[in-house]
Design an enzyme around this catalytic site. Sequence first.
Site, PDB file in Angstrom:
ATOM      1  N   HIS A 463      44.508  44.227  50.045  1.00 15.20           N
ATOM      2  CA  HIS A 463      44.452  43.246  48.953  1.00 15.20           C
ATOM      3  C   HIS A 463      43.049  42.672  48.776  1.00 15.20           C
ATOM      4  CE1 HIS A 463      46.501  41.151  45.869  1.00 15.20           C
ATOM      5  NE2 HIS A 463      47.706  41.171  46.444  1.00 15.20           N
ATOM      6  N   ASP A 467      43.542  43.607  43.189  1.00 17.23           N
ATOM      7  CA  ASP A 467      44.739  42.804  43.022  1.00 17.23           C
ATOM      8  C   ASP A 467      45.913  43.701  42.637  1.00 17.23           C
ATOM      9  OD1 ASP A 467      43.357  40.450  43.592  1.00 17.23           O
ATOM     10  OD2 ASP A 467      42.661  40.277  41.521  1.00 17.23           O
TER      11      ASP A 467
END
Length: 492
Positions: A463, A467
């Site tokens: 992450h 995104d």
Amino acid sequence: MAQVLEFKLPDLGEGLTEAEIVRWLVQVGDVVAVDQPVVEVETAKAMVEVPCPYGGVVTARFGEEGTELPVGAPLITVAVGAPASGDALGPAGPAGRGGPDGPAEGSGNVLVGYGTSEAPARRRRVRPVQPASPTASAATGPAAAAEAAHAPARAATDRVPAAVPRALTDAAPDPAGAPVEAGAVGAPHTASDGPVPVISPLVRRLARENGLDLRQLTGSGPEGLILRADVENALRASAAPVGSRAARPEPDTVVTPVPGAAADGRRIPLKGVRGAVADKLSRSRREIPDATCWVDADATELMRARAAMNAAGGPKISLLALLARICTAALARFPELNSSVDTEAREIVRFDHVHLGFAAQTERGLVVPVVRDAHARDAEGLTAEFARLTEAGRAGRLTPGDLTGGTFTLNNYGVFGVDGSTPIVNHPEAAMLGVGRIVPKPWVHEGELAVRQVVQLSLTFDHRVCDGGTAGGFLRHVADCVEQPAVLLRTL
């Protein structure tokens, strides 16, 4: 005059610091040629054969099969330069590459492709000898005392047979005493004031962790060498019921169990490939904040396209190759996922090439071979490379170079008969695409319910590099290509 040279475990490259002896390829007393493989070892990356840079007679081997040795530890000693006539060879230096007046005795090519270019220097480690009593010193005399002072600190796995001159070895004199049952407890070792001869450091550690005094054992190996079986027999005897007289240890022997150890079960060391996998997955969990998204896709058209390709003749195209081609097309559109995070510099490193790893299960454990420049290969080229690396993995012939440098991983866990998974990202990569099994399922196709070939796709990603929108876009593009292979024509 013959000279004994020591060959040590060479630097195997890729930051490897130790290796496990899998199989000895030579015996003590064998004549070996320069660069002849003498042992097969397993590292955290692969199994390799280690060639010896010296030619001569093997006088000793160090370590039994299954023993882990650090880089630089002795492997074998070789007697080289035995003159065939009155002409003696020039003196050799301590590194075994010849002195100022003599040529090198070895090739120097210890392990081609694994970071070594010169034969290792020979250093003899001498363990300080405890001072003997005046009575014993007077009885042995200066010659025996000098020999004891220069005895090596290590115990060789094998000794030189009688046909090889004693001067070519560092072996200690044979201990006296009649043979006894293997692993007998209560018979002190004859050299009570010196080091106990043990076949490997692992055996010594096994005894130490279980509180077993090696001086109370009489080894069943050559020259009274204490073997692993001797220690295990003694431990079993100490753990036997009181009513079992034959297996009960002697009254004066105390075996202390490991504090906090479980009373049952067996311990399996985390080493080799299994240990490397454990370390890498643990690091991935510690460092990477991963997330997973997944989608079901209709793979009917992809399966039909593959069948049509294979029916046209030529090399067969594998399903894995088609999935890899879809991956490289998706990474070209979403390059954020073909990257790595440099935590020290706090930077994202984005790659302009795709070195595609693929998870493969072998008898030695999970390995991830890497297809170099997968983005530049067509389906036939990918199929051939997957087949080559898979075969090398099953045979244990993958090199460290075959297992490192990946930028993205394809995990086809569907071969195990499962639909989905949330795999751990292959550190230091940023993402992994998972593919479940392809099975017939009811599916709405063109407004009607039909039986279609359905597959579940998952994407686990770091992450920090992107995104959910980017990850979802990548996975959706992969699913679109699976459902409509013609979409790939845009990127061909």
